[in-house]
Motif scaffolding. Structure first.
Motif, PDB file in Angstrom:
ATOM      1  N   ASN A  50     -19.225  35.738  10.933  1.00  0.00           N
ATOM      2  CA  ASN A  50     -17.775  35.876  11.071  1.00  0.00           C
ATOM      3  C   ASN A  50     -17.227  34.837  12.044  1.00  0.00           C
ATOM      4  O   ASN A  50     -16.172  34.234  11.797  1.00  0.00           O
ATOM      5  CB  ASN A  50     -17.405  37.287  11.538  1.00  0.00           C
ATOM      6  CG  ASN A  50     -17.572  38.321  10.456  1.00  0.00           C
ATOM      7  OD1 ASN A  50     -17.477  38.035   9.280  1.00  0.00           O
ATOM      8  ND2 ASN A  50     -17.855  39.544  10.857  1.00  0.00           N
ATOM      9  N   ALA A  53     -17.234  31.522  10.264  1.00  0.00           N
ATOM     10  CA  ALA A  53     -16.141  31.460   9.287  1.00  0.00           C
ATOM     11  C   ALA A  53     -14.797  31.246   9.975  1.00  0.00           C
ATOM     12  O   ALA A  53     -13.954  30.491   9.472  1.00  0.00           O
ATOM     13  CB  ALA A  53     -16.115  32.739   8.446  1.00  0.00           C
ATOM     14  N   GLU A  57     -12.470  28.170   9.156  1.00  0.00           N
ATOM     15  CA  GLU A  57     -11.106  28.369   8.666  1.00  0.00           C
ATOM     16  C   GLU A  57     -10.086  27.594   9.504  1.00  0.00           C
ATOM     17  O   GLU A  57      -9.099  27.081   8.968  1.00  0.00           O
ATOM     18  CB  GLU A  57     -10.752  29.850   8.636  1.00  0.00           C
ATOM     19  CG  GLU A  57     -11.405  30.590   7.487  1.00  0.00           C
ATOM     20  CD  GLU A  57     -10.992  32.053   7.402  1.00  0.00           C
ATOM     21  OE1 GLU A  57     -10.155  32.510   8.210  1.00  0.00           O
ATOM     22  OE2 GLU A  57     -11.522  32.744   6.517  1.00  0.00           O
TER      23      GLU A  57
END
Length: 98
Positions: A50, A53, A57
């Motif tokens: 996470n 990511a 992002e």
């Protein structure tokens, strides 16, 4: 250092943290909870993914890197499956139902 460079360093660090947590899971198992921790290695891998990511992002939003490409992801999955089958043939991977 500019924002892009800073985020790239963060991305590299997150990759290293994923690798480190995966190494722990391979050594001690996915369900092991490290002394002094509350989460299993599996849960901690998910946390690190996470984090990875999130930084990815941010870089995608800044247009520093391209977003994930579904076709490329699917192609990689097919390649990994093919090499897994080859590893079974070589006797280095135990065949499983997954």
């Amino acid at each position: 250092m500019n924002r892009e460079q800073y985020l790239l360093v963060c991305l590299a660090e997150e990759c290293a943290e994923v690798a480190q947590r995966v190494s722990k899971a391979l050594r001690f198992g996915l369900d092991e909870i490290q002394p002094g921790q509350k989460l299993t290695n599996s849960q901690r891998i998910t946390q690190e993914l996470n984090d990875l990511a999130a930084v990815a992002e941010m870089l995608i939003a800044d247009k520093s890197i391209d977003g994930l490409q579904r076709g490329a992801v699917d192609a990689k999955k097919a390649k990994v499956k093919a090499f897994m089958a080859y590893s079974v043939q070589c006797g280095t991977l135990t065949p499983e139902s997954k």
